[in-house]
Design an enzyme around this catalytic site. Structure first.
Site, PDB file in Angstrom:
ATOM      1  N   CYS A 213       0.836  -1.197   0.000  1.00 13.42           N
ATOM      2  CA  CYS A 213       0.000   0.000   0.000  1.00 13.42           C
ATOM      3  C   CYS A 213       0.871   1.247   0.000  1.00 13.42           C
ATOM      4  CB  CYS A 213      -0.949   0.085   1.187  1.00 13.42           C
ATOM      5  SG  CYS A 213      -2.032  -1.322   1.361  1.00 13.42           S
TER       6      CYS A 213
ATOM      7  N   LYS B 150      10.185 -14.183 -14.804  1.00 12.78           N
ATOM      8  CA  LYS B 150       9.828 -12.960 -15.536  1.00 12.78           C
ATOM      9  C   LYS B 150       8.668 -13.231 -16.476  1.00 12.78           C
ATOM     10  CE  LYS B 150      11.297 -10.187 -13.724  1.00 12.78           C
ATOM     11  NZ  LYS B 150      11.972 -10.630 -12.600  1.00 12.78           N
TER      12      LYS B 150
ATOM     13  N   LYS C  57       5.302  -4.646  -5.500  1.00 19.47           N
ATOM     14  CA  LYS C  57       6.746  -4.451  -5.512  1.00 19.47           C
ATOM     15  C   LYS C  57       7.385  -4.778  -4.181  1.00 19.47           C
ATOM     16  CE  LYS C  57      10.429  -2.916  -7.520  1.00 19.47           C
ATOM     17  NZ  LYS C  57      10.872  -3.838  -8.550  1.00 19.47           N
TER      18      LYS C  57
ATOM     19  N   HIS D 284      13.942 -36.721 -16.099  1.00 11.81           N
ATOM     20  CA  HIS D 284      13.300 -37.333 -14.929  1.00 11.81           C
ATOM     21  C   HIS D 284      11.856 -36.865 -14.760  1.00 11.81           C
ATOM     22  CE1 HIS D 284      17.078 -39.142 -13.892  1.00 11.81           C
ATOM     23  NE2 HIS D 284      17.678 -37.970 -13.929  1.00 11.81           N
TER      24      HIS D 284
ATOM     25  N   ARG E 230       3.161   0.095  -5.219  1.00 13.08           N
ATOM     26  CA  ARG E 230       3.019  -0.529  -3.907  1.00 13.08           C
ATOM     27  C   ARG E 230       1.688  -1.267  -3.762  1.00 13.08           C
ATOM     28  NH1 ARG E 230       6.826   1.264  -0.425  1.00 13.08           N
ATOM     29  NH2 ARG E 230       5.630   0.475   1.322  1.00 13.08           N
TER      30      ARG E 230
ATOM     31  N   TRP F 280      -3.188  -2.512  -1.622  1.00  9.40           N
ATOM     32  CA  TRP F 280      -2.960  -3.915  -1.994  1.00  9.40           C
ATOM     33  C   TRP F 280      -3.577  -4.715  -0.864  1.00  9.40           C
ATOM     34  CZ3 TRP F 280      -0.354  -8.322  -0.235  1.00  9.40           C
ATOM     35  CH2 TRP F 280      -0.068  -9.288  -1.202  1.00  9.40           C
TER      36      TRP F 280
ATOM     37  N   GLU G 246      15.109 -17.354 -13.253  1.00  5.74           N
ATOM     38  CA  GLU G 246      14.729 -15.951 -13.330  1.00  5.74           C
ATOM     39  C   GLU G 246      13.980 -15.662 -14.643  1.00  5.74           C
ATOM     40  OE1 GLU G 246      14.308 -13.654 -11.435  1.00  5.74           O
ATOM     41  OE2 GLU G 246      14.329 -11.817 -12.610  1.00  5.74           O
TER      42      GLU G 246
ATOM     43  N   GLU H 124       5.361 -13.842 -14.545  1.00  5.47           N
ATOM     44  CA  GLU H 124       4.778 -12.728 -13.787  1.00  5.47           C
ATOM     45  C   GLU H 124       4.250 -11.599 -14.674  1.00  5.47           C
ATOM     46  OE1 GLU H 124       7.413 -11.134 -10.725  1.00  5.47           O
ATOM     47  OE2 GLU H 124       9.094 -11.033 -12.095  1.00  5.47           O
TER      48      GLU H 124
ATOM     49  N   ASN I  95      -0.666   1.686   5.950  1.00  4.29           N
ATOM     50  CA  ASN I  95       0.107   0.666   5.237  1.00  4.29           C
ATOM     51  C   ASN I  95       0.682  -0.260   6.298  1.00  4.29           C
ATOM     52  OD1 ASN I  95       1.912  -0.761   3.584  1.00  4.29           O
ATOM     53  ND2 ASN I  95       3.509   0.768   3.911  1.00  4.29           N
ATOM     54  N   GLY I  96       0.379  -1.544   6.195  1.00  3.24           N
ATOM     55  CA  GLY I  96       0.884  -2.493   7.201  1.00  3.24           C
ATOM     56  C   GLY I  96      -0.228  -3.441   7.614  1.00  3.24           C
TER      57      GLY I  96
HETATM   58  C1  G6P Z   1       7.938  -9.207  -4.862  1.00  2.00           C
HETATM   59  C2  G6P Z   1       8.409  -8.504  -6.116  1.00  2.00           C
HETATM   60  C3  G6P Z   1       9.579  -9.254  -6.730  1.00  2.00           C
HETATM   61  C4  G6P Z   1      10.684  -9.415  -5.704  1.00  2.00           C
HETATM   62  C5  G6P Z   1      10.173 -10.089  -4.425  1.00  2.00           C
HETATM   63  C6  G6P Z   1      11.190 -10.030  -3.316  1.00  2.00           C
HETATM   64  O1  G6P Z   1       7.372 -10.438  -5.182  1.00  2.00           O
HETATM   65  O2  G6P Z   1       7.357  -8.422  -7.052  1.00  2.00           O
HETATM   66  O3  G6P Z   1      10.074  -8.545  -7.851  1.00  2.00           O
HETATM   67  O4  G6P Z   1      11.709 -10.202  -6.257  1.00  2.00           O
HETATM   68  O5  G6P Z   1       9.012  -9.391  -3.951  1.00  2.00           O
HETATM   69  O6  G6P Z   1      11.367  -8.690  -2.967  1.00  2.00           O
HETATM   70  P1  G6P Z   1      12.652  -8.126  -2.276  1.00  2.00           P
HETATM   71  O7  G6P Z   1      12.335  -6.659  -2.087  1.00  2.00           O
HETATM   72  O8  G6P Z   1      12.795  -8.812  -0.960  1.00  2.00           O
HETATM   73  O9  G6P Z   1      13.797  -8.343  -3.166  1.00  2.00           O
END
Ligand code: G6P
Length: 608
Positions: A2, A485, A603, A504, A27, A74, A481, A488, A100-101
């Site tokens: 948030c 990507k 994020k 396997h 956020r 969020w 990774e 997501e 927020n929290g």
């Molecule tokens: C969320 C973000 C990702 C990130 C992950 C861990 O899922 O969307 O992009 O890799 O959090 O976040 P951090 O801030 O701990 O790297």
């Protein structure tokens, strides 16, 4: 999660709040709202969905006033509905709160408040705060907020307004980010710096438990007991342009292109004139480093993949065993860490709840904790023994790109430092590796200079439903990774496997409809990877290979080859990542996806 913004000053608060919220939408973005002290009333507008819905509502019915608070949500407690959107108000609708929290004891508080006659109208934890402030209010809003926050378990960044206090906002925080931008005749409270940059670069940061009363020309801060305190004042070096798109279509694309700079900045000053890797943030004497017998890496999401890359580098160069764990597992695992373990917490935001909990767990067990983060002053920096910053600048796109490659750069420095401190690598080898590392940004620039093959390739895979990503060694982490990507931002199912594991099980999934992306750069397992590619091709898979410039042979085994300049295997993680970021980006764009704000994601994940 948030984003919150509060404004006091001569401008129309609604305009400032909406502009600030737009910069905090990363956020959270499932609903948004504002509350403005508008003459004799508290005028609240809330809408479900993206901020644009709220902006349209406010355009249709303008809200006038110079003091207000806003929120982009969020959801954590209660679905994303208008009733659950912030701001929340008290019974008499004279007090409004954005938060927020997470208020962990909100169920007990709701019951208590209901029993004493309060009527709660949402399913949220936040609404309890508005009613608590109401119940403690005796003419001084800051005092009521202090009393209310003493009752809260959990985390909060709060901004509160009251009709009786038409010239001020009260802000408070614990375990959630909150800053105050100090302007000239105006002040802005916000979850993060981009929301205030249009007005000021002078920022105050609040400590846990502090409560601030903010008017247009004053900020008075106390601790939770009402004792006046002086917040730290910072000058933000980066400007608004850094937080905006700079002509790119999306933040993600801009951030992909910022990688050479992000890596260079992260490496800056890390090699001393005497050939020693500079990492004073470790805050350990050579004897203390020598006493470490194990490294434990904690992280989530993309940061976890950076940890998997680091495992290979540290083990190979420093000859120390490295374990990598996702933070949400580590914290509940009864992990074996002690004072001879170096724990490395990787988190771009510095706010990820699971990683923070892991850090506390590790320190309770006596381990030394070093964090790697991109956000100065973030929570993890205050909870670690040492902090290594990635200097990637603000990353707004939800899918991490430049913070990932900057993390790998920082971790490569750490691996070299440990190797040097342990005497595990010859000095001239360290210097050669350092030399190569400093050229990685140029390699990334070369990849970014010509992406035409990538764009053509993306166009052929737009309608895929499922895909596999494979590699060996460091290539496994990059496959992981790449798959993350793609899923997501494009919502295509993607799974990563160590190439040798395909036989396997996963090879059973292969059909013409399931393309395989392979990280096949030159290295000691290159031939093995090519054999695995032949196995999937024999079963009908279309193959996209990331390979080294000059490798013409790979063209016989793949429909598309995404070439990267040659590097040593140890330095291949960053170059091989970049084409996979761009591949996902272009596929997602062709599918019409919002790459900066993928559905259901945020994020910074400040909940478990
Ligand atoms: C969320 C973000 C990702 C990130 C992950 C861990 O899922 O969307 O992009 O890799 O959090 O976040 P951090 O801030 O701990 O790297």
């Amino acid at each position: 999660m948030c984003g919150i913004v509060g404004y006091v000053g001569p401008r129309q608060a609604t305009d400032v709040l909406l502009r600030g919220l737009a910069r905090l939408e990363y956020r959270g973005y499932d609903s948004a709202g504002v509350a403005i002290l508008s003459g004799q009333e508290l005028d609240v507008a809330r809408r479900v969905g993206k901020l644009v819905n709220l902006s349209e509502a406010v355009r249709a019915r303008p809200i006038v006033g110079g003091v207000g608070i806003g929120h982009t949500r969020w959801a954590t407690h209660g679905r994303p509905t208008e009733a659950n959107a912030h701001p929340h108000t008290d019974c008499l609708e004279r007090i409004a709160v954005v938060h927020n929290g997470i208020i962990e004891n909100y169920v007990a508080l709701r019951e208590e408040l209901a029993q004493s006659g309060h009527v709660l109208r949402s399913e949220t934890d936040t609404e309890t705060v508005a009613h608590l402030v109401e119940s403690y209010y005796e003419g001084n809003l800051a005092t009521a907020v202090r009393k209310a926050t003493k009752r809260l378990d959990g985390s909060y960044g709060l901004a509160v307004v009251h009709l009786d206090n038409p010239d001020s906002i009260v802000a408070a925080r614990r375990d959630s980010p909150l800053i105050i931008g100090v302007g000239s005749g105006e002040n802005i409270v916000a979850s993060d710096i981009p929301a205030v940059l249009e007005y000021t670069r002078d920022v105050l940061s609040l400590e846990d438990g502090w409560v601030a009363t903010v008017t247009a020309d004053s900020v008075t801060v106390t601790d939770i007991d009402g004792k006046e305190v002086v917040p730290e004042r910072m000058y933000v070096e980066w400007d608004l342009a850094a937080a905006e798109k700079c002509g790119y279509e999306d933040f993600m694309l801009k951030e992909i292109h910022e990688q050479p700079t992000a890596i260079r900045e992260t490496l800056r000053g890390r090699m001393g004139d005497d050939g020693t890797i500079q990492l004073s943030e470790l805050e350990m004497t050579p004897a203390e480093v020598a006493a470490i017998d194990r490294v434990f890496i904690l992280a989530c999401g993309t940061s976890y993949h950076a940890g998997v890359v680091a495992k290979t580098l540290i083990e190979q160069w420093a000859r120390m065993p490295v374990e990598v764990d996702v933070s949400s597992e580590f914290r509940y695992r009864n992990p074996i860490v002690d004072d001879s373990t170096l724990v490395v917490a990787i988190t771009q935001s510095g706010e990820t709840a699971d990683t923070l909990a892991g850090v506390r767990e590790a320190r309770d067990r006596g381990a030394k904790v070093i964090s790697i983060t991109n956000v100065v002053g973030s929570r993890v920096t205050r909870e670690s023994d040492g902090v290594i910053y990635t200097h990637a600048g603000p990353e707004i796109g939800v899918a991490a790109t430049k913070t990932f490659t900057a993390q790998i750069a920082a971790l490569t420095v750490l691996a070299l430092k440990l190797a040097q401190a342990k005497g595990a690598l010859e000095q001239n080898r360290i210097e050669r590796l350092w030399e190569e590392l400093t050229h990685v940004p140029d390699v990334v620039e070369a990849i970014l200079a010509d992406t035409s093959e990538l764009e053509e390739c993306a166009a052929e895979y737009t309608n895929v439903h499922s895909s596999l990503f494979i590699g060996r060694g460091i290539g496994v982490a990059i496959a992981m990774e790449g798959a993350l990507k793609l899923k997501e931002i494009s919502y295509i199912h993607a799974e990563a496997y160590a190439a040798g594991e395909m036989k396997h099980g996963p090879i059973a999934l292969i059909t013409e409809e399931v393309p395989v992306v392979v990280v096949a750069n030159q290295g000691h397992t290159y031939e093995k990877v090519v054999s695995n590619v032949q196995e999937v091709r024999a079963r009908g898979a279309r193959v996209i290979a990331v390979a080294t410039h000059g490798d013409e042979d790979i063209r016989h085994h793949a429909e598309h080859v995404l070439y990267v300049p040659a590097t040593s295997e140890s330095m291949s993680a960053i170059p091989t990542t970049v084409p996979l970021q761009l591949l996902s980006y272009h596929i997602a764009k062709l599918r019409g996806c919002n790459v900066d704000q993928p559905r259901n994601l945020a994020k910074s994940v400040t909940v478990e």
